[in-house]
Write a protein that holds these residues in place. Structure first.
Motif, mmCIF file in Angstrom:
data_model
loop_
_atom_site.group_PDB
_atom_site.id
_atom_site.type_symbol
_atom_site.label_atom_id
_atom_site.label_comp_id
_atom_site.label_asym_id
_atom_site.label_seq_id
_atom_site.Cartn_x
_atom_site.Cartn_y
_atom_site.Cartn_z
ATOM 1 N N THR A 80 -8.318 47.565 64.307
ATOM 2 C CA THR A 80 -9.184 48.277 65.243
ATOM 3 C C THR A 80 -8.697 49.718 65.354
ATOM 4 O OG1 THR A 80 -7.864 47.737 67.207
ATOM 5 C CG2 THR A 80 -9.567 46.160 66.546
ATOM 6 N N HIS A 81 -9.627 50.636 65.459
ATOM 7 C CA HIS A 81 -9.282 52.058 65.521
ATOM 8 C C HIS A 81 -9.941 52.708 66.727
ATOM 9 C CE1 HIS A 81 -8.264 56.106 64.313
ATOM 10 N NE2 HIS A 81 -9.535 56.445 64.267
ATOM 11 N N ASN A 82 -9.134 53.054 67.714
ATOM 12 C CA ASN A 82 -9.572 53.845 68.869
ATOM 13 C C ASN A 82 -10.812 53.276 69.560
ATOM 14 O OD1 ASN A 82 -7.464 55.529 68.335
ATOM 15 N ND2 ASN A 82 -8.689 57.134 67.387
ATOM 16 N N ASN A 83 -10.907 51.952 69.621
ATOM 17 C CA ASN A 83 -12.055 51.296 70.257
ATOM 18 C C ASN A 83 -13.388 51.705 69.642
ATOM 19 O OD1 ASN A 83 -10.357 49.974 72.004
ATOM 20 N ND2 ASN A 83 -10.621 51.444 73.664
ATOM 21 N N PHE A 84 -13.328 52.247 68.417
ATOM 22 C CA PHE A 84 -14.532 52.716 67.734
ATOM 23 C C PHE A 84 -14.891 51.844 66.545
ATOM 24 C CE2 PHE A 84 -16.082 55.210 64.080
ATOM 25 C CZ PHE A 84 -17.343 55.540 64.549
ATOM 26 N N LEU A 85 -13.873 51.364 65.826
ATOM 27 C CA LEU A 85 -14.101 50.628 64.595
ATOM 28 C C LEU A 85 -13.302 49.330 64.620
ATOM 29 C CD1 LEU A 85 -15.419 50.646 61.750
ATOM 30 C CD2 LEU A 85 -13.298 51.723 60.923
ATOM 31 N N PHE A 86 -13.964 48.242 64.230
ATOM 32 C CA PHE A 86 -13.340 46.927 64.153
ATOM 33 C C PHE A 86 -13.621 46.360 62.773
ATOM 34 C CE2 PHE A 86 -13.721 42.340 64.283
ATOM 35 C CZ PHE A 86 -12.610 41.925 64.990
ATOM 36 N N ILE A 87 -12.563 45.996 62.043
ATOM 37 C CA ILE A 87 -12.695 45.419 60.704
ATOM 38 C C ILE A 87 -11.896 44.125 60.660
ATOM 39 C CG2 ILE A 87 -12.259 45.729 58.243
ATOM 40 C CD1 ILE A 87 -12.539 48.720 58.636
ATOM 41 N N ASN A 88 -12.515 43.080 60.105
ATOM 42 C CA ASN A 88 -11.871 41.776 60.046
ATOM 43 C C ASN A 88 -12.137 41.132 58.692
ATOM 44 O OD1 ASN A 88 -12.402 38.499 61.369
ATOM 45 N ND2 ASN A 88 -10.447 39.429 60.940
ATOM 46 N N LEU A 89 -11.087 40.674 58.037
ATOM 47 C CA LEU A 89 -11.189 39.910 56.802
ATOM 48 C C LEU A 89 -10.564 38.551 57.060
ATOM 49 C CD1 LEU A 89 -10.068 42.639 54.219
ATOM 50 C CD2 LEU A 89 -12.395 42.066 54.939
ATOM 51 N N ALA A 90 -11.312 37.472 56.778
ATOM 52 C CA ALA A 90 -10.836 36.146 57.153
ATOM 53 C C ALA A 90 -11.211 35.115 56.095
ATOM 54 C CB ALA A 90 -11.408 35.737 58.513
ATOM 55 N N TRP A 91 -10.518 33.988 56.171
ATOM 56 C CA TRP A 91 -10.772 32.819 55.330
ATOM 57 C C TRP A 91 -10.985 31.621 56.222
ATOM 58 C CZ3 TRP A 91 -7.868 28.341 55.440
ATOM 59 C CH2 TRP A 91 -8.132 27.388 54.442
ATOM 60 N N ARG A 92 -11.952 30.785 55.882
ATOM 61 C CA ARG A 92 -12.207 29.562 56.631
ATOM 62 C C ARG A 92 -12.336 28.391 55.656
ATOM 63 N NH1 ARG A 92 -16.741 30.616 59.930
ATOM 64 N NH2 ARG A 92 -18.081 30.132 58.157
ATOM 65 N N GLY A 93 -11.685 27.289 56.011
ATOM 66 C CA GLY A 93 -11.737 26.118 55.150
ATOM 67 C C GLY A 93 -11.246 24.885 55.869
#
Length: 377
Positions: free
Chosen positions: A272-285
């Motif tokens: 997360t950057h300065n409450n401006f940008l949220f990026i998430n990379l995840a795996w589910r299984g």
């Protein structure tokens, strides 16, 4: 036609013979009340969120889920209030589920009542109603089919029940958060001060409502959620004080879910950057078979201040050449309220494939009413 009929019948049998499951979500961080009711009132703002999920878009009339959430924190009392709603359709719209719940929580904090303290713990109760329906008009029976012309006849079958009774649905959960207090070494990129760790657990459908439509008892299995995340604050400039906001964070997260025979795990990294940008990379299984990967998840969300329109009063204005000129309305950014829009994509993996499903799209909208509450402080 035959493949479509088989597909619908399989989904109906799974739903009605005891293997019903709740819809999953790609980004639980953005619909936290759906994962754990203890998040109701966990922040100091009045929050509204809406999520639309379309799963496996290549299928005709893909499975669709809509989730809305509203929660509020009462600072002096420590209570949080919330409302959660969910609608879900599957089997080409044949099976429809509706669930509406009220949430109430109580939060204890070692710090200020208006901010995240050194330690917080919240417990919550979720009480709601649930109903499942079948759209018999979309069903195709064998006596409607012709060997050559397909579906041309009228069926002699008639529905016994088109919906379950409105059933009570009960759940609960707890969330704990620790904020680190270690002094910051500005020579390092990551600061312990301002960082935090969160742990939580919740159980939905404690009373296991009977969702049978055809008269055979079908208990909805309890859904167990165990989640955690560790967020480390990034110091970008040594001149910036650690208690100043906004800030940037990197972190890891995990979510374990079990409902009936289905067990899944989700893990990922967050930035997360300065409450401006949220990026998430995840795996589910699957949590029991490491080779059974459900999907890889890519999420991005951006936030910006809401727009505020300031209108001048009719009796106010400027005097120019002895004449009263009305002041024009102005449009400004209201820095207090925050609008967030996010997009998630699930890349389907083994044993299915993205070529067969075309993946899953999930759209998220969130509005944070800063320093505004429904209850009195």
């Amino acid at each position: 036609m035959v493949e479509r009929l088989i597909y619908i019948l399989i989904l109906i049998c799974i739903s009605l013979l005891g293997y019903s499951q709740d819809p999953t979500v790609s980004q639980p961080n953005l619909v936290r009340n759906y994962i754990n009711p203890a998040y109701a009132g966990f922040t100091t703002n009045l929050n509204f969120s809406y999520t639309n999920r379309n799963q496996w878009n290549y299928l005709p009339d893909a499975m669709s889920t809509n989730i809305f959430s509203l929660d509020n924190y009462c600072s002096n009392s420590g209570f949080g209030l919330g409302l959660l709603g969910m609608t879900n359709k599957e089997g080409e719209g044949v099976i429809k589920t509706t669930n509406v719940s009220g949430l109430t929580s109580y939060t204890l904090s070692s710090g200020s009542a208006n901010s995240v303290g050194k330690f917080m713990i919240s417990g919550a109760l979720q009480v709601g109603i649930l109903q499942k329906k079948i759209d018999w008009d979309n069903l195709v029976f064998s006596d409607e089919l012709d060997n050559i012309y397909g579906n041309i006849y009228t069926t002699n079958a008639f529905p016994r029940n088109e919906a379950t009774p409105v059933m009570a649905d009960i759940g609960g959960g707890t969330v704990m958060r620790w904020a680190f207090e270690k002094k910051t070494n500005y020579r390092k990129k990551v600061s312990y001060t301002g960082s935090y760790i969160t742990l939580g657990a919740a159980v939905q459908h404690m009373n296991q409502p009977d969702e049978s439509i055809i008269g055979i008892e079908t208990k909805l299995p309890r859904r167990y959620n165990i989640h955690s995340n560790l967020m480390l604050r990034i110091i970008q400039n040594k001149r910036v004080k650690v208690d100043e906001k906004p800030a940037s964070y990197i972190g890891i997260e995990g979510l374990y879910q079990q409902q009936g025979q289905l067990r899944s795990i989700r893990t990922g990294v967050v930035f997360t950057h300065n409450n401006f940008l949220f990026i998430n990379l995840a795996w589910r299984g699957s949590s029991t078979e490491y080779r059974n990967t459900d999907s890889f998840i890519f999420s991005v969300l951006t936030s910006f201040p809401s727009i505020k329109i300031n209108k001048a009063k009719k009796d106010q204005g400027k005097i120019v050449n002895n004449e009263l000129k009305n002041t024009k309305s102005t449009v400004n950014f209201n820095s207090s309220d925050v609008i967030s829009v996010g997009l998630n994509y699930d890349l389907t993996s083994y044993p299915l494939s993205n070529r067969l499903t075309k993946g899953t799209w999930e759209l998220v909208f969130r509005y944070d009413f800063t320093n505004r509450r429904l209850c009195r402080s």
